[in-house]
Design a protein around this motif. Sequence first.
Motif, short mmCIF file in Angstrom:
data_model
loop_
_atom_site.label_atom_id
_atom_site.label_comp_id
_atom_site.label_asym_id
_atom_site.label_seq_id
_atom_site.Cartn_x
_atom_site.Cartn_y
_atom_site.Cartn_z
N GLN A 1 10.60 96.92 -117.62
CA GLN A 1 10.40 97.64 -116.36
C GLN A 1 9.79 96.77 -115.27
OE1 GLN A 1 8.05 100.99 -117.67
NE2 GLN A 1 9.85 102.25 -118.04
N TYR A 2 9.75 95.46 -115.47
CA TYR A 2 9.22 94.58 -114.44
C TYR A 2 9.96 94.81 -113.13
CZ TYR A 2 5.75 91.30 -116.25
OH TYR A 2 4.59 90.73 -116.68
N PHE A 3 9.23 95.24 -112.14
CA PHE A 3 9.82 95.44 -110.82
C PHE A 3 8.80 95.22 -109.71
CE2 PHE A 3 10.57 98.20 -107.16
CZ PHE A 3 11.80 97.74 -106.73
N GLN B 1 15.38 88.22 -117.62
CA GLN B 1 14.43 89.01 -118.39
C GLN B 1 13.94 88.26 -119.62
OE1 GLN B 1 14.44 92.10 -116.77
NE2 GLN B 1 12.48 92.60 -117.66
N ALA C 1 21.76 100.52 -114.99
CA ALA C 1 20.76 101.44 -115.52
C ALA C 1 21.13 101.91 -116.93
CB ALA C 1 20.62 102.64 -114.58
N ASN D 1 15.48 95.30 -113.47
CA ASN D 1 15.18 96.43 -112.59
C ASN D 1 15.30 96.03 -111.12
OD1 ASN D 1 14.81 98.42 -114.43
ND2 ASN D 1 12.62 98.65 -114.15
N LEU E 1 20.60 99.05 -119.29
CA LEU E 1 19.17 98.90 -119.56
C LEU E 1 18.71 99.92 -120.58
CD1 LEU E 1 16.36 97.72 -118.94
CD2 LEU E 1 16.23 99.29 -116.99
N TYR F 1 8.99 92.39 -106.85
CA TYR F 1 9.33 92.84 -105.50
C TYR F 1 8.23 92.49 -104.52
CZ TYR F 1 11.08 95.80 -101.75
OH TYR F 1 11.56 96.25 -100.54
N LEU G 1 18.92 95.87 -110.39
CA LEU G 1 19.43 97.23 -110.25
C LEU G 1 19.13 97.77 -108.85
CD1 LEU G 1 18.90 100.04 -112.89
CD2 LEU G 1 18.73 100.52 -110.46
N PHE G 2 17.89 97.58 -108.40
CA PHE G 2 17.49 98.06 -107.08
C PHE G 2 18.32 97.40 -105.98
CE2 PHE G 2 14.94 97.28 -103.27
CZ PHE G 2 14.62 98.59 -102.89
#
Length: 233
Positions: free
Chosen positions: A162-164, A8, A205, A185, A208, A168, A188-189
């Motif tokens: 919140q970059y996801f 990050q 989470a 994120n 974060l 992805y 986390l996923f």
Amino acid sequence: RNDRAPKQVPVFGIVIPVTMIASLAFALLLNHPRLAFKGPLRTLVYMPIMIPLVASTLVWTGFLNTETGWLNQILEAVGLPQPNWISSEVWIYPALTLMGLWGIGNFMIINIAGLQSVPTELYEAARMDGAGWWTQLRRVTIPLMSPVLLYNLVIVLIATFQYFTQAYTLTNGRGDPNNATLFINLNLFREAFVFSRMGYGAAIAWLLFAIVLLLTLALFLFGGEVLRGFAFT
């Protein structure tokens, strides 16, 4: 597991300052009293944010393609090197920053509202004292816009955490190249929904949440002073 640590921090140093400067620059340009067609131009800058993020990421993936992308073709035409935007650990962060600039319309609109709240009499007084454009920006615009700029800074900070979707979509959730886009994120996923380690994902989470909360509080405590300090240095 160091090679899988969320990446990050590198993107912070590029995305946050570029987004803040670009949104303020667009706001200053599109709020200039002598600029014609301000309404349509503001609409054009704002409209990309209405495009779904997955669709815009796919468009940017084609635009930044090393072999067939328009950007590298433009760079080649002017004799500049053509980076490997998507597959390079170094260039993936500038590539993500370019994608982020596609959606700065909301920050631009907020900055325009802040600019329009600055009394014009202060600019007239500054010009009478011999202040140029740069001095007016530092001594009048930024101090009076510091609450607006602070708000934008907090939102950009949270959005960066919140970059996801971009990561992805670019890598199908793998975090390529070499885990360079394995943002917190996405990590986390993967931990919670790919590897079924729900406890570990929940811990990420909460971590974060704590990091974002602490950084937001720090910005509220010190961010305004930093902006005002920049204005009067």
